[in-house]
Scaffold this active site. Structure first.
Site, short mmCIF file in Angstrom:
data_model
loop_
_atom_site.label_atom_id
_atom_site.label_comp_id
_atom_site.label_asym_id
_atom_site.label_seq_id
_atom_site.Cartn_x
_atom_site.Cartn_y
_atom_site.Cartn_z
N GLU A 143 0.82 -1.21 0.00
CA GLU A 143 0.00 0.00 0.00
C GLU A 143 0.86 1.27 0.00
O GLU A 143 1.59 1.52 0.96
CB GLU A 143 -0.91 0.03 1.23
CG GLU A 143 -1.77 1.28 1.31
CD GLU A 143 -2.56 1.37 2.61
OE1 GLU A 143 -3.63 2.00 2.60
OE2 GLU A 143 -2.10 0.81 3.62
N GLU A 240 -11.69 2.09 5.95
CA GLU A 240 -10.61 2.45 6.86
C GLU A 240 -10.69 3.95 7.17
O GLU A 240 -9.83 4.74 6.79
CB GLU A 240 -9.25 2.09 6.27
CG GLU A 240 -8.15 2.13 7.32
CD GLU A 240 -6.77 1.85 6.75
OE1 GLU A 240 -5.98 1.17 7.44
OE2 GLU A 240 -6.47 2.31 5.64
#
Length: 259
Positions: A143, A240
């Site tokens: 990520e 998230e």
């Protein structure tokens, strides 16, 4: 229509962590993700998942000394042995939780270490980890994280991540495309989504600038969600984000945006 997974590290903080599985299910989620499982017994987490009929979508490998600021070890020279142990531990948890994807955090570029050296270490570590993960049926994801929230993080852009993935193999490593981080670092969310969709394995959402739920900031969510569908994304979308208030009260964005 996107499949949303609740991030239990950030959502449902009104209750203790182990109670968040039931809270997520009651709120209509069928999948969950979180940062780290390691302070809990794998069997207890498995029991919570099974009891609520939830899918464990994603979690992170051990990040090193998180309390003292470490954010992963994959790009850190001299930490290879510790990194290898972290991979084994993560795969043990993945097997217990039947989790098919694990995020491998790159880490903060150490002072005095060149990007060239860190890249070589990172590529070698990822390739090794991917070889361990593939027989276990686990795909690693990486990520890119924005430079405001995590200054000095090794991996910042989608192109940087995609280049590494192509070198190792998209069947072994995928891109974790976080809409929040993309908007902060690069913008052009849906163009980058389209460009990198072939290697995107997981997506996450939060609004900008405060990282709260969709609809609280500057991102045009109806178009973003529509493009996910139009581009044929079939994976999970992790929520998230930090709820601006009480978690359940803030879930109205799902009806607001028709998702």
């Amino acid at each position: 229509m996107p499949r949303f997974a609740a991030n239990l590290s950030m959502m449902f903080n009104e209750v203790p962590f182990l109670e968040r599985f039931a809270a997520a299910r009651a709120a209509g989620f069928e999948g969950v993700e979180f940062l780290f499982p390691y302070e809990y017994a794998a069997g207890e987490l498995r029991r919570r998942l099974s009891g609520e009929g939830l899918t464990q979508v994603l979690f992170n490998m051990p990040p090193g000394d998180w309390a003292n600021g470490e954010r992963g070890m994959a790009s850190l020279p001299g930490r290879q042995a510790e990194f290898h142990e972290s991979v084994k531990k993560a795969l043990d948890y993945a097997a217990a939780l039947d989790c098919r994807q694990v995020h491998c955090m790159a880490g903060l570029l150490p002072a005095g270490v060149s990007m060239t050296t860190a890249t070589a270490v990172y590529a070698a570590n990822l390739a090794w980890a991917a070889e361990q993960a593939k027989p276990a049926g686990v795909r690693l994801v990486i990520e890119p994280i924005n430079h405001h929230d995590m200054p000095g993080y090794f991996l910042n852009t989608q192109a940087q991540g995609a280049e590494i993935i192509q070198a190792i193999g998209a069947d072994r490593v995928g891109l974790q495309f976080d809409v929040y981080h993309v908007q902060v670092t690069e913008g052009d969310i849906t163009r980058r989504m389209e460009q990198f969709m072939p290697v995107i394995a997981h997506m996450q959402i939060a609004d900008v600038p405060a990282r709260n739920e969709p609809g609280t900031g500057e991102i045009g969510w109806p178009f973003v969600f529509r493009r996910m569908d139009q581009l044929g994304y079939q994976g999970w979308v992790g929520c998230e984000y930090r709820p601006a208030g009480e978690t359940v009260a803030g879930l109205g964005w799902r009806d607001q945006f028709g998702v």
